[in-house]
Structures are given as structure tokens and as C-alpha cells.
Design a protein around this motif. Structure first.
Motif, mmCIF file in Angstrom:
data_model
loop_
_atom_site.group_PDB
_atom_site.id
_atom_site.type_symbol
_atom_site.label_atom_id
_atom_site.label_comp_id
_atom_site.label_asym_id
_atom_site.label_seq_id
_atom_site.Cartn_x
_atom_site.Cartn_y
_atom_site.Cartn_z
ATOM 1 N N THR A 84 41.821 44.853 46.551
ATOM 2 C CA THR A 84 41.383 45.101 45.180
ATOM 3 C C THR A 84 40.858 46.515 44.964
ATOM 4 O OG1 THR A 84 39.226 44.138 45.705
ATOM 5 C CG2 THR A 84 40.864 42.690 44.696
ATOM 6 N N LYS A 118 37.478 36.986 41.415
ATOM 7 C CA LYS A 118 36.307 36.526 42.153
ATOM 8 C C LYS A 118 35.082 37.422 41.986
ATOM 9 C CE LYS A 118 39.403 34.582 45.672
ATOM 10 N NZ LYS A 118 39.834 34.655 47.087
ATOM 11 N N HIS A 119 33.950 36.783 41.750
ATOM 12 C CA HIS A 119 32.651 37.477 41.785
ATOM 13 C C HIS A 119 31.589 36.413 42.028
ATOM 14 C CE1 HIS A 119 29.175 39.908 40.805
ATOM 15 N NE2 HIS A 119 29.959 40.975 40.865
ATOM 16 N N THR A 138 29.762 35.149 38.952
ATOM 17 C CA THR A 138 30.558 34.233 38.127
ATOM 18 C C THR A 138 30.461 32.820 38.680
ATOM 19 O OG1 THR A 138 32.114 36.005 37.554
ATOM 20 C CG2 THR A 138 32.867 33.744 37.227
#
Length: 218
Positions: free
Chosen positions: A172, A198-199, A202
Motif C-alpha cells: 500500500t 484496513k485501519h 475503523t
């Protein structure tokens, strides 16, 4: 930035397309072989199957390394579907072929680019896309991202219409750095695109929302 997926796997292409983020596909004989697709007729049929999924921009690679055979193979590939972009290697006969394809209205992707000089030649010949392989440069302790920056600057200097297609994108950060620099396109495996989802905040935020909702309905 356009997102291309670098694969010959139809399921992965459909998944990326269904996400609504797919702008095209790049593939090559190695990726075809990985999916068990061998032989000229089967490879061409597979290219057509890919074209039937996506809206545009399917890079299909010539195998030849001499000018005349490149032209023959490239014209055959372009005839499969209007979405085909003929992928041509960065060699002298490849540059000549790109010039001829350009005059015939056939879009091209100049591949295996590892220097700004090579990218300049491709643009002058009329390539639609130029593919610098940043991951492979990183593999030999050379900064692949700086090459993207150099090519973008040169193209901006002279208003070349050739689009910078960052290839060999491994993760990424490669993708985001190319986006920050202004690369027109990045081609990468599906896992690199989905990794952008993705995080941890989150995940934790969604878990909290769901927990609060459940608590409120008890």
C-alpha cells in the motif's frame, strides 16, 4: 488515479470490478501460465474473457522481440477487443513497433521500464502507457519511487500524453506514494487494493458502534 489489477485470475478481476474501483487489467504470459492458460488460442480466449468483465484497458503482451513479428502479434491482440492495449517490451524494435502501432490507432503499454531515459523514448514513440517497475528496482537497492517522480516531471515538462503506469507495486505504501506523486495509474495484485480498506480505528470504531446498538436493543 486509475487502479489496474495485475493478474489473469478471472475471480480476482470480478471481485475488484464488483468493488467499483477497477479501471483495467494488466497481465502477461507468466500470469497466464499461473492460471493454467497456455497455447495461443486459449490465451486469446482468456484475454477476451477478461475484456468481457472490465470496462476498458486490458494490457495483452506480445511475445516476439523482433519488429515484424511484434506488429503481427500486436495487431492480432488488438483485434480481440477494442479494450485491448498492446504490451510491448522496452527494446529498440519495441520502440519502433510502438511508433507504428500509434500511427494505426492501436494503444500500447511500454513495459519493463527501469529508467527515465527509457520512459522518454517510449513517450516520444507515442506509447499510451509506460510501465516503470518500481518493486523490481527496490529489489536491487534502487529507489523505484524516485523513478516515478522523475518520469512524471519529464512528462509534465513537455506535455507528453503518455500515462505513467506504476508497475510492480508490492504494498500500500508503494500505491499511496505513487498517488501522491501524481502517477496516472497503478497496477498491483488485488491484495494491495483491498489492504487500503484496513485501519485499526475503523475496526475498533465499528465494533463499538455494533456493541452500542446491541446494548440499546436489549
Amino acid at each position: 488515479m486509475k487502479f489496474f489489477i495485475d493478474t489473469a485470475n478471472l475471480d480476482e478481476i470480478r471481485e475488484a470490478y464488483d468493488m467499483g474501483v477497477l479501471d483495467g487489467v494488466t497481465t502477461n504470459p507468466s500470469l497466464m501460465a499461473k492460471e493454467g492458460i497456455t497455447g495461443d488460442a486459449k490465451i486469446k480466449a482468456h484475454y477476451k474473457a477478461i475484456c468481457d468483465i472490465v470496462d476498458n484497458n486490458v494490457s495483452a503482451e506480445v511475445i516476439a522481440t523482433d519488429y515484424e513479428t511484434m506488429l503481427k502479434e500486436g495487431r492480432e491482440l488488438a483485434a480481440i477487443d477494442d479494450k485491448i492495449v498492446v504490451k510491448v517490451p522496452m527494446i529498440k524494435d519495441g520502440i519502433k513497433a510502438i511508433k507504428q502501432f500509434s500511427s494505426e490507432g492501436i494503444r500500447t503499454n511500454c513495459t519493463l521500464v527501469f529508467s527515465a531515459g527509457q520512459a522518454l523514448l517510449a513517450a516520444k514513440a507515442g506509447a499510451s502507457y509506460v510501465s516503470p517497475f518500481i518493486g523490481r528496482l527496490d529489489d536491487i537497492s534502487t529507489d523505484g519511487l524516485s523513478l516515478i517522480e522523475d518520469i512524471i516531471r519529464i512528462y509534465d515538462n513537455y506535455a507528453y500524453e503518455t500515462e505513467v503506469l506504476a508497475a510492480s507495486v508490492r504494498h500500500t505504501m508503494h500505491l499511496l506514494e505513487c498517488a501522491n506523486m501524481g502517477a496516472d495509474v497503478a497496477t498491483c495484485p488485488l491484495k494491495v487494493i483491498t489492504a487500503l480498506l484496513k485501519h485499526p480505528l475503523t475496526d475498533s470504531g465499528l465494533a463499538q458502534f455494533l456493541a452500542d446498538h446491541k446494548k440499546g436493543n436489549q
